[in-house]
Design a protein around this motif. Structure first.
Motif, PDB file in Angstrom:
ATOM      1  N   THR A  56       0.808  -1.209  -0.194  1.00  0.00           N
ATOM      2  CA  THR A  56      -0.107  -0.057   0.086  1.00  0.00           C
ATOM      3  C   THR A  56       0.817   1.243  -0.066  1.00  0.00           C
ATOM      4  OG1 THR A  56      -1.731  -1.222   1.112  1.00  0.00           O
ATOM      5  CG2 THR A  56      -1.796   1.254   1.115  1.00  0.00           C
ATOM      6  N   LEU A  57       0.594   1.973  -0.958  1.00  0.00           N
ATOM      7  CA  LEU A  57       1.063   3.527  -1.064  1.00  0.00           C
ATOM      8  C   LEU A  57       0.094   4.402  -0.818  1.00  0.00           C
ATOM      9  CD1 LEU A  57       3.712   5.348  -1.502  1.00  0.00           C
ATOM     10  CD2 LEU A  57       3.215   5.248  -3.753  1.00  0.00           C
ATOM     11  N   ASN A  58       0.007   5.291   0.021  1.00  0.00           N
ATOM     12  CA  ASN A  58      -0.868   6.584   0.194  1.00  0.00           C
ATOM     13  C   ASN A  58      -0.363   7.870  -0.230  1.00  0.00           C
ATOM     14  OD1 ASN A  58      -3.040   4.901   1.509  1.00  0.00           O
ATOM     15  ND2 ASN A  58      -1.752   5.113   3.249  1.00  0.00           N
ATOM     16  N   PHE A  59      -1.350   8.761  -0.828  1.00  0.00           N
ATOM     17  CA  PHE A  59      -0.643   9.942  -1.315  1.00  0.00           C
ATOM     18  C   PHE A  59      -2.003  11.012  -0.805  1.00  0.00           C
ATOM     19  CE2 PHE A  59      -2.396   7.962  -5.074  1.00  0.00           C
ATOM     20  CZ  PHE A  59      -3.153   8.839  -6.034  1.00  0.00           C
ATOM     21  N   ASP A  60      -1.666  12.209  -0.815  1.00  0.00           N
ATOM     22  CA  ASP A  60      -2.854  13.153  -0.415  1.00  0.00           C
ATOM     23  C   ASP A  60      -2.980  14.242  -1.302  1.00  0.00           C
ATOM     24  OD1 ASP A  60      -4.649  14.655   1.236  1.00  0.00           O
ATOM     25  OD2 ASP A  60      -3.448  14.733   3.089  1.00  0.00           O
ATOM     26  N   LEU A  61      -4.240  14.558  -1.634  1.00  0.00           N
ATOM     27  CA  LEU A  61      -4.630  15.625  -2.780  1.00  0.00           C
ATOM     28  C   LEU A  61      -5.310  16.600  -2.121  1.00  0.00           C
ATOM     29  CD1 LEU A  61      -5.645  13.563  -5.971  1.00  0.00           C
ATOM     30  CD2 LEU A  61      -3.420  14.763  -5.497  1.00  0.00           C
ATOM     31  N   THR A  62      -5.413  16.739  -0.829  1.00  0.00           N
ATOM     32  CA  THR A  62      -5.917  17.800  -0.135  1.00  0.00           C
ATOM     33  C   THR A  62      -5.414  18.999  -0.622  1.00  0.00           C
ATOM     34  OG1 THR A  62      -6.384  16.538   2.003  1.00  0.00           O
ATOM     35  CG2 THR A  62      -6.433  18.892   2.140  1.00  0.00           C
ATOM     36  N   GLY A  63      -6.385  20.077  -0.730  1.00  0.00           N
ATOM     37  CA  GLY A  63      -5.824  21.420  -1.326  1.00  0.00           C
ATOM     38  C   GLY A  63      -5.697  21.606  -2.931  1.00  0.00           C
ATOM     39  N   PHE A  64      -5.931  20.228  -3.419  1.00  0.00           N
ATOM     40  CA  PHE A  64      -5.791  20.123  -5.029  1.00  0.00           C
ATOM     41  C   PHE A  64      -7.225  19.832  -5.542  1.00  0.00           C
ATOM     42  CE2 PHE A  64      -1.542  19.442  -3.522  1.00  0.00           C
ATOM     43  CZ  PHE A  64      -0.663  20.010  -4.046  1.00  0.00           C
ATOM     44  N   ASP A  65      -7.202  20.063  -6.975  1.00  0.00           N
ATOM     45  CA  ASP A  65      -8.196  19.590  -7.671  1.00  0.00           C
ATOM     46  C   ASP A  65      -8.152  18.334  -8.281  1.00  0.00           C
ATOM     47  OD1 ASP A  65     -10.579  19.309  -9.401  1.00  0.00           O
ATOM     48  OD2 ASP A  65      -9.686  20.948 -11.011  1.00  0.00           O
ATOM     49  N   ALA A  66      -8.988  17.307  -7.390  1.00  0.00           N
ATOM     50  CA  ALA A  66      -8.836  16.037  -7.663  1.00  0.00           C
ATOM     51  C   ALA A  66      -9.212  15.582  -9.132  1.00  0.00           C
ATOM     52  CB  ALA A  66      -9.466  15.007  -6.733  1.00  0.00           C
ATOM     53  N   SER A  67      -9.984  16.312  -9.619  1.00  0.00           N
ATOM     54  CA  SER A  67     -10.363  15.833 -10.844  1.00  0.00           C
ATOM     55  C   SER A  67      -9.583  16.232 -12.266  1.00  0.00           C
ATOM     56  CB  SER A  67     -11.750  16.682 -11.460  1.00  0.00           C
ATOM     57  OG  SER A  67     -11.651  18.022 -11.308  1.00  0.00           O
ATOM     58  N   SER A  68      -8.401  16.986 -11.721  1.00  0.00           N
ATOM     59  CA  SER A  68      -7.482  17.249 -12.637  1.00  0.00           C
ATOM     60  C   SER A  68      -6.186  16.289 -12.699  1.00  0.00           C
ATOM     61  CB  SER A  68      -7.014  18.743 -12.582  1.00  0.00           C
ATOM     62  OG  SER A  68      -6.088  18.846 -11.279  1.00  0.00           O
ATOM     63  N   ALA A  69      -6.068  15.386 -11.671  1.00  0.00           N
ATOM     64  CA  ALA A  69      -4.892  14.583 -11.449  1.00  0.00           C
ATOM     65  C   ALA A  69      -4.770  13.490 -12.360  1.00  0.00           C
ATOM     66  CB  ALA A  69      -5.181  13.902  -9.874  1.00  0.00           C
ATOM     67  N   SER A  70      -3.651  13.098 -12.648  1.00  0.00           N
ATOM     68  CA  SER A  70      -3.233  12.017 -13.592  1.00  0.00           C
ATOM     69  C   SER A  70      -1.812  11.618 -13.109  1.00  0.00           C
ATOM     70  CB  SER A  70      -3.383  12.489 -14.872  1.00  0.00           C
ATOM     71  OG  SER A  70      -2.457  13.456 -15.252  1.00  0.00           O
ATOM     72  N   PHE A  71      -1.644  10.462 -13.421  1.00  0.00           N
ATOM     73  CA  PHE A  71      -0.243   9.744 -13.307  1.00  0.00           C
ATOM     74  C   PHE A  71       0.155   8.742 -14.204  1.00  0.00           C
ATOM     75  CE2 PHE A  71      -2.218   7.810  -9.726  1.00  0.00           C
ATOM     76  CZ  PHE A  71      -1.903   6.336 -10.229  1.00  0.00           C
ATOM     77  N   SER A  72       1.226   8.492 -14.570  1.00  0.00           N
ATOM     78  CA  SER A  72       1.750   7.218 -15.322  1.00  0.00           C
ATOM     79  C   SER A  72       3.182   6.725 -14.784  1.00  0.00           C
ATOM     80  CB  SER A  72       1.895   7.442 -16.719  1.00  0.00           C
ATOM     81  OG  SER A  72       2.973   8.371 -16.936  1.00  0.00           O
ATOM     82  N   GLY A  73       3.278   5.513 -15.036  1.00  0.00           N
ATOM     83  CA  GLY A  73       4.445   4.740 -14.587  1.00  0.00           C
ATOM     84  C   GLY A  73       4.574   3.100 -14.944  1.00  0.00           C
ATOM     85  N   HIS A  74       5.247   2.462 -14.574  1.00  0.00           N
ATOM     86  CA  HIS A  74       5.405   1.092 -14.869  1.00  0.00           C
ATOM     87  C   HIS A  74       5.794   0.239 -13.501  1.00  0.00           C
ATOM     88  CE1 HIS A  74       9.675   1.976 -16.455  1.00  0.00           C
ATOM     89  NE2 HIS A  74       9.619   2.193 -15.472  1.00  0.00           N
ATOM     90  N   TRP A  75       5.476  -1.106 -13.486  1.00  0.00           N
ATOM     91  CA  TRP A  75       5.866  -1.945 -12.242  1.00  0.00           C
ATOM     92  C   TRP A  75       6.333  -3.247 -12.461  1.00  0.00           C
ATOM     93  CZ3 TRP A  75       1.802  -5.025  -9.345  1.00  0.00           C
ATOM     94  CH2 TRP A  75       0.628  -5.306  -9.897  1.00  0.00           C
ATOM     95  N   ALA A  76       6.653  -4.015 -11.828  1.00  0.00           N
ATOM     96  CA  ALA A  76       6.852  -5.573 -11.865  1.00  0.00           C
ATOM     97  C   ALA A  76       6.727  -5.911 -10.538  1.00  0.00           C
ATOM     98  CB  ALA A  76       8.371  -5.391 -12.475  1.00  0.00           C
ATOM     99  N   ALA A  77       6.460  -7.331 -10.672  1.00  0.00           N
ATOM    100  CA  ALA A  77       5.985  -8.250  -9.607  1.00  0.00           C
ATOM    101  C   ALA A  77       6.620  -9.381  -9.740  1.00  0.00           C
ATOM    102  CB  ALA A  77       4.626  -8.113  -8.958  1.00  0.00           C
ATOM    103  N   ASP A  78       6.956 -10.284  -8.615  1.00  0.00           N
ATOM    104  CA  ASP A  78       7.130 -11.645  -8.526  1.00  0.00           C
ATOM    105  C   ASP A  78       6.130 -12.173  -7.792  1.00  0.00           C
ATOM    106  OD1 ASP A  78       7.963 -14.144  -8.331  1.00  0.00           O
ATOM    107  OD2 ASP A  78      10.214 -13.785  -8.064  1.00  0.00           O
ATOM    108  N   ASN A  79       4.879 -12.760  -8.296  1.00  0.00           N
ATOM    109  CA  ASN A  79       5.097 -13.377  -9.704  1.00  0.00           C
ATOM    110  C   ASN A  79       3.930 -12.408 -10.595  1.00  0.00           C
ATOM    111  OD1 ASN A  79       5.140 -16.488  -7.843  1.00  0.00           O
ATOM    112  ND2 ASN A  79       6.669 -16.188  -9.789  1.00  0.00           N
ATOM    113  N   ASN A  80       2.853 -12.359  -9.989  1.00  0.00           N
ATOM    114  CA  ASN A  80       2.015 -11.623 -10.875  1.00  0.00           C
ATOM    115  C   ASN A  80       0.871 -10.750  -9.811  1.00  0.00           C
ATOM    116  OD1 ASN A  80      -0.574 -13.142 -10.124  1.00  0.00           O
ATOM    117  ND2 ASN A  80       0.903 -14.846 -11.285  1.00  0.00           N
TER     118      ASN A  80
END
Length: 224
Positions: free
Chosen positions: A103-127
């Protein structure tokens, strides 16, 4: 145009418009970013079910020179693999599958949540499956989720407050050679600051009305 008219029009514009400054999303931290082997990454907390039921804690930065490397994607200065405990060779699933929810938490208090976006990549053993506030946004299938990156992104589903990312990783059963871990990197993120509507002073209304009147007067003069 007179100075009075220009000032009045500026006051009206300030009343009805606002600029939202864009920023990156704080709290979207790569796994093991900037940390040494064996250190604890308190950004990522895990709980376990299945064969490893009852285990919980924070991720430990893996040793990139020991098994299961080089089978896993190599650790870099940007991110490292996280494992459940200090012993990298622990087999958590010798008689049945285990599921680790990171679990990773992040806080958007004080921001316009409808404008938020992110991208990235991940890997895991096994799936596994990646959830944003309980909704799946990416999945890794097969037995070699550790050998290649899998992309993820989101542009909706954010909350105006604390948001939760859950990397749900399944460690499949193996009696002999078995490892589990998580790797995640955020490549981009964006959110606009929330703009509170201005509460105008009484004289601002007067200036606004005067400005609109000046515009109408000028327009009539040009037509005549």
């Amino acid at each position: 145009m007179t100075l009075f008219a220009r000032t009045s029009i500026a006051a009206a514009a300030a009343l009805f418009s606002g600029l939202a400054a864009a920023a990156s999303i704080g709290g979207l931290v790569n796994t093991g970013a900037g940390q040494s082997t064996g250190s604890t990454d308190t950004n990522y907390k895990y709980t376990a079910t299945g064969n490893a039921a009852g285990l919980s804690g924070f991720g430990v930065v893996s040793n990139g020179n020991a098994d299961p490397f080089p089978s896993w994607l190599p650790n870099t200065s940007s991110s490292s693999w996280l494992i459940p405990g200090a012993d990298q060779n622990t087999n958590y699933s010798p008689t049945g599958n285990s599921t680790f929810t990171w679990t990773l938490n992040f806080d958007l208090t004080g921001f316009d949540a409808s404008s938020a976006s992110f991208s990235g990549h991940w890997a895991a053993d096994n799936n596994g499956v990646l959830l944003l506030n309980g909704v799946a946004i990416s999945s890794i299938s097969g037995q070699r989720g550790y050998a290649d990156w899998t992309s993820f992104s989101a542009s909706s589903g954010f909350l105006a407050g604390v948001n939760t990312l859950q990397f749900v990783v399944t460690d499949t059963v193996d009696q002999t050679y078995n490892f589990t871990g998580l790797r995640a990197e955020f490549l981009s993120s964006n959110v606009n600051a929330a703009v509170a509507p201005a509460v105008p002073e009484p004289h601002t209304y007067a200036l606004m009305l005067a400005g609109l009147g000046a515009l109408g007067f000028i327009a009539r003069r040009r037509r005549s």
